[in-house]
Design an enzyme around this catalytic site. Structure first.
Site, short mmCIF file in Angstrom:
data_model
loop_
_atom_site.label_atom_id
_atom_site.label_comp_id
_atom_site.label_asym_id
_atom_site.label_seq_id
_atom_site.Cartn_x
_atom_site.Cartn_y
_atom_site.Cartn_z
N HIS A 20 -15.30 5.40 12.63
CA HIS A 20 -14.25 6.02 11.80
C HIS A 20 -12.87 5.63 12.31
O HIS A 20 -11.98 5.30 11.53
CB HIS A 20 -14.36 7.55 11.87
N LYS A 59 -25.32 17.33 4.00
CA LYS A 59 -25.44 17.20 5.47
C LYS A 59 -25.21 18.54 6.15
O LYS A 59 -24.31 19.29 5.76
CB LYS A 59 -24.41 16.19 5.99
N ARG A 80 -20.40 -0.48 6.37
CA ARG A 80 -21.13 -0.96 7.55
C ARG A 80 -22.18 -1.99 7.19
O ARG A 80 -22.40 -2.95 7.91
CB ARG A 80 -21.83 0.21 8.24
N SER A 121 -22.39 9.38 12.06
CA SER A 121 -22.27 10.72 12.66
C SER A 121 -23.62 11.43 12.73
O SER A 121 -23.90 12.14 13.69
CB SER A 121 -21.30 11.58 11.85
P1 ADP Z 1 -19.43 11.09 4.12
O1 ADP Z 1 -20.39 12.18 4.41
O2 ADP Z 1 -18.41 11.41 3.06
O3 ADP Z 1 -20.06 9.72 3.94
P2 ADP Z 1 -18.73 10.22 6.74
O4 ADP Z 1 -17.89 10.95 7.73
O5 ADP Z 1 -20.17 10.00 7.08
O6 ADP Z 1 -18.54 11.01 5.43
O7 ADP Z 1 -18.09 8.80 6.41
C1 ADP Z 1 -16.79 8.66 5.91
C2 ADP Z 1 -16.48 7.19 5.62
O8 ADP Z 1 -16.48 6.46 6.84
C3 ADP Z 1 -17.50 6.49 4.73
O9 ADP Z 1 -16.83 5.55 3.94
C4 ADP Z 1 -18.39 5.78 5.70
O10 ADP Z 1 -19.01 4.66 5.11
C5 ADP Z 1 -17.37 5.37 6.74
N1 ADP Z 1 -17.97 5.15 8.04
C6 ADP Z 1 -18.71 5.99 8.77
N2 ADP Z 1 -19.11 5.44 9.93
C7 ADP Z 1 -18.58 4.19 9.93
C8 ADP Z 1 -18.64 3.08 10.84
N3 ADP Z 1 -19.35 3.13 11.96
N4 ADP Z 1 -17.98 1.97 10.48
C9 ADP Z 1 -17.31 1.90 9.32
N5 ADP Z 1 -17.23 2.89 8.43
C10 ADP Z 1 -17.86 4.02 8.73
#
Ligand code: ADP
Length: 173
Positions: free
Chosen positions: A21, A45, A94, A131
């Site tokens: 993130h 989630k 990703r 996450s």
């Molecule tokens: P959501 O539950 O809305 O997907 P997340 O917190 O899991 O929320 O993810 C928010 C954004 O960050 C999404 O666009 C996700 O693809 C991106 N993201 C999460 N982890 C990574 C990572 N390791 N590298 C790049 N983007 C990421």
């Protein structure tokens, strides 16, 4: 709709924020003048940290990035984007699984609210970090220190310790 093309929101659950993130946030600051990290809740989630805890952790991490702010929201993501007069939403990619899911989300948001989504590819070293995996690994005692910032790692260990302390015993009384 009135909007500022130089402002974007970066919505997500950030439960907890990972190095992936943070990488997206850093890349986003090269594209937008003002980036609002928008901390929401994905109903699919389970939550580990409260929204307030997540916002506080992210604020600490972006303290040296003056063009980044952090806010939580409860409404629809596109509604929050409109409130902030954001010209775009920023999302991270990703892998191909992300592309499929994000494509649907971006098309839906553009259709219902006319907002564009801008994608950035994460750096390869964080391409597998998410996450949910961090939460599950940590709950089972795995070492996640390379996947999340140190301050988040410390809070995560403390949260798990607290959860263990208050957990009900598995055996019937
Ligand atoms: P959501 O539950 O809305 O997907 P997340 O917190 O899991 O929320 O993810 C928010 C954004 O960050 C999404 O666009 C996700 O693809 C991106 N993201 C999460 N982890 C990574 C990572 N390791 N590298 C790049 N983007 C990421």
């Amino acid at each position: 709709m009135k909007y500022n093309p130089l402002t974007a929101i970066f919505p997500g659950s950030f439960d907890p924020i990972t190095n992936g993130h943070l990488d997206v946030i850093r890349r986003g600051t090269k594209l937008f003048e003002h980036l609002v990290v928008a901390v929401g809740q994905n109903p699919d989630k389970d939550q580990l940290f409260t929204k307030e805890e997540r916002v506080a952790m992210i604020r600490e991490l972006v303290a040296d990035m003056p063009r980044v702010s952090v806010e939580s929201y409860d409404c629809l993501t596109v509604k929050f984007a409109a409130e902030k007069q954001a010209g775009a939403m920023l999302r991270g990619l990703r892998n191909l699984t992300d592309v499929e899911y994000e494509f649907q989300l971006a098309m839906t948001n553009r259709t219902v609210a006319g907002i564009e989504t801008v994608f950035v590819m994460t750096s390869e070293e964080y391409g597998y970090v998410n996450s949910t995996m961090v939460r599950q690994l940590a709950l089972l005692g795995g070492d996640v220190s390379k996947l999340i910032p140190l301050t988040v790692y410390d809070r995560l260990k403390e949260k798990i310790r607290q959860n263990h302390a208050t957990a009900k015993p598995d055996v019937p009384e």
